[in-house]
Scaffold this motif. Sequence first.
Motif, PDB file in Angstrom:
ATOM      1  N   GLY A  84     -26.938 -11.588 -19.015  1.00 52.34           N
ATOM      2  CA  GLY A  84     -27.939 -12.601 -19.284  1.00 52.34           C
ATOM      3  C   GLY A  84     -27.253 -14.020 -19.420  1.00 52.34           C
ATOM      4  N   MET A  85     -26.391 -14.499 -18.525  1.00 49.33           N
ATOM      5  CA  MET A  85     -25.921 -15.869 -18.347  1.00 49.33           C
ATOM      6  C   MET A  85     -26.735 -16.573 -17.490  1.00 49.33           C
ATOM      7  N   LEU A  86     -27.173 -17.780 -18.008  1.00 50.98           N
ATOM      8  CA  LEU A  86     -27.770 -18.609 -17.325  1.00 50.98           C
ATOM      9  C   LEU A  86     -27.005 -19.754 -16.729  1.00 50.98           C
ATOM     10  N   ALA A  87     -25.961 -20.149 -17.435  1.00 54.99           N
ATOM     11  CA  ALA A  87     -24.745 -21.068 -16.693  1.00 54.99           C
ATOM     12  C   ALA A  87     -23.480 -21.126 -17.348  1.00 54.99           C
ATOM     13  N   ARG A  88     -22.271 -21.355 -16.806  1.00 56.37           N
ATOM     14  CA  ARG A  88     -21.182 -21.241 -17.242  1.00 56.37           C
ATOM     15  C   ARG A  88     -20.208 -22.655 -16.765  1.00 56.37           C
ATOM     16  N   GLN A  89     -19.532 -23.185 -17.623  1.00 49.42           N
ATOM     17  CA  GLN A  89     -18.597 -24.306 -17.255  1.00 49.42           C
ATOM     18  C   GLN A  89     -17.219 -24.080 -17.738  1.00 49.42           C
ATOM     19  N   THR A  90     -16.425 -24.608 -17.025  1.00 51.91           N
ATOM     20  CA  THR A  90     -14.840 -24.709 -17.431  1.00 51.91           C
ATOM     21  C   THR A  90     -14.559 -26.194 -17.767  1.00 51.91           C
ATOM     22  N   PHE A  91     -13.576 -26.269 -18.360  1.00 52.80           N
ATOM     23  CA  PHE A  91     -13.065 -27.507 -18.878  1.00 52.80           C
ATOM     24  C   PHE A  91     -11.462 -27.288 -19.161  1.00 52.80           C
ATOM     25  N   THR A  92     -10.913 -28.685 -19.316  1.00 56.31           N
ATOM     26  CA  THR A  92      -9.732 -28.676 -20.013  1.00 56.31           C
ATOM     27  C   THR A  92      -9.423 -27.818 -21.080  1.00 56.31           C
ATOM     28  N   GLY A  93      -8.458 -26.919 -21.041  1.00 57.62           N
ATOM     29  CA  GLY A  93      -8.106 -26.196 -22.260  1.00 57.62           C
ATOM     30  C   GLY A  93      -8.068 -26.867 -23.696  1.00 57.62           C
ATOM     31  N   VAL A  94      -8.678 -26.467 -24.649  1.00 59.24           N
ATOM     32  CA  VAL A  94      -8.347 -26.899 -25.993  1.00 59.24           C
ATOM     33  C   VAL A  94      -8.017 -26.114 -26.816  1.00 59.24           C
ATOM     34  N   ALA A  95      -6.721 -26.267 -27.535  1.00 63.41           N
ATOM     35  CA  ALA A  95      -5.874 -25.093 -28.292  1.00 63.41           C
ATOM     36  C   ALA A  95      -6.406 -25.173 -29.587  1.00 63.41           C
ATOM     37  N   LEU A  96      -7.054 -23.752 -30.310  1.00 63.34           N
ATOM     38  CA  LEU A  96      -7.511 -23.902 -31.556  1.00 63.34           C
ATOM     39  C   LEU A  96      -6.627 -23.054 -32.345  1.00 63.34           C
ATOM     40  N   SER A  97      -5.780 -23.749 -33.305  1.00 65.75           N
ATOM     41  CA  SER A  97      -5.030 -23.010 -34.168  1.00 65.75           C
ATOM     42  C   SER A  97      -5.971 -22.680 -35.248  1.00 65.75           C
ATOM     43  N   ASN A  98      -5.533 -21.733 -36.274  1.00 71.81           N
ATOM     44  CA  ASN A  98      -6.147 -21.327 -37.567  1.00 71.81           C
ATOM     45  C   ASN A  98      -6.846 -22.314 -38.072  1.00 71.81           C
ATOM     46  N   GLY A  99      -8.172 -22.352 -38.121  1.00 70.55           N
ATOM     47  CA  GLY A  99      -8.920 -23.455 -39.172  1.00 70.55           C
ATOM     48  C   GLY A  99      -9.281 -24.500 -38.257  1.00 70.55           C
ATOM     49  N   ASP A 100      -9.061 -24.619 -37.048  1.00 71.77           N
ATOM     50  CA  ASP A 100      -9.621 -25.571 -35.935  1.00 71.77           C
ATOM     51  C   ASP A 100     -10.784 -25.322 -35.455  1.00 71.77           C
ATOM     52  N   SER A 101     -11.652 -26.227 -35.231  1.00 69.58           N
ATOM     53  CA  SER A 101     -12.836 -25.920 -34.730  1.00 69.58           C
ATOM     54  C   SER A 101     -13.263 -26.832 -33.298  1.00 69.58           C
ATOM     55  N   ILE A 102     -14.272 -26.187 -32.681  1.00 71.99           N
ATOM     56  CA  ILE A 102     -14.660 -26.901 -31.294  1.00 71.99           C
ATOM     57  C   ILE A 102     -16.052 -26.603 -31.339  1.00 71.99           C
ATOM     58  N   THR A 103     -16.769 -28.078 -31.157  1.00 69.65           N
ATOM     59  CA  THR A 103     -18.337 -27.970 -30.891  1.00 69.65           C
ATOM     60  C   THR A 103     -18.549 -28.111 -29.332  1.00 69.65           C
ATOM     61  N   ILE A 104     -19.388 -27.034 -28.889  1.00 68.13           N
ATOM     62  CA  ILE A 104     -19.845 -27.018 -27.593  1.00 68.13           C
ATOM     63  C   ILE A 104     -21.142 -27.471 -27.353  1.00 68.13           C
ATOM     64  N   THR A 105     -21.427 -28.446 -26.462  1.00 64.29           N
ATOM     65  CA  THR A 105     -22.908 -28.975 -26.355  1.00 64.29           C
ATOM     66  C   THR A 105     -23.286 -28.794 -24.986  1.00 64.29           C
ATOM     67  N   TRP A 106     -24.721 -28.100 -24.679  1.00 63.18           N
ATOM     68  CA  TRP A 106     -24.953 -28.109 -23.562  1.00 63.18           C
ATOM     69  C   TRP A 106     -26.486 -28.860 -23.518  1.00 63.18           C
TER      70      TRP A 106
END
Length: 112
Positions: A84-106
């Motif tokens: 059930g995927m509507l859309a997919r996007q790739t981007f430059t990799g963001v390294a997440l170590s323990n405790g790191d966060s990333i916010t994804i916005t569509w």
Amino acid sequence: AWDTIAIGTGTTAAADSQVLLVNETSTSHGLLRGDATTKTWTNGTAAVAGTKIVMSKTFTNESPRAHTIAESGLFNSTTIDTNGMLARQTFTGVALSNGDSITITWTFTVGN
């Protein structure tokens, strides 16, 4: 609703034929797909055409293992491995170590 956001480590370019992320993070360490926590709809007006839909979700890596996030998808289910995927996007990799966060916005603009 198409309001479930997933992330992954796949770097293959997005293609219309894809129905899943290439390598979705499927661990239970804060990186599982889930419903968008922020959803806004802005109706178009005479001055601004189209309706704008913005959805976002913050993921926090709670694993001792690092992950390099490089793809996101918008789905209609929290069940992994469903088509059930509507859309997919790739981007430059963001390294997440323990405790790191990333916010994804569509963001979508519907109409003209």
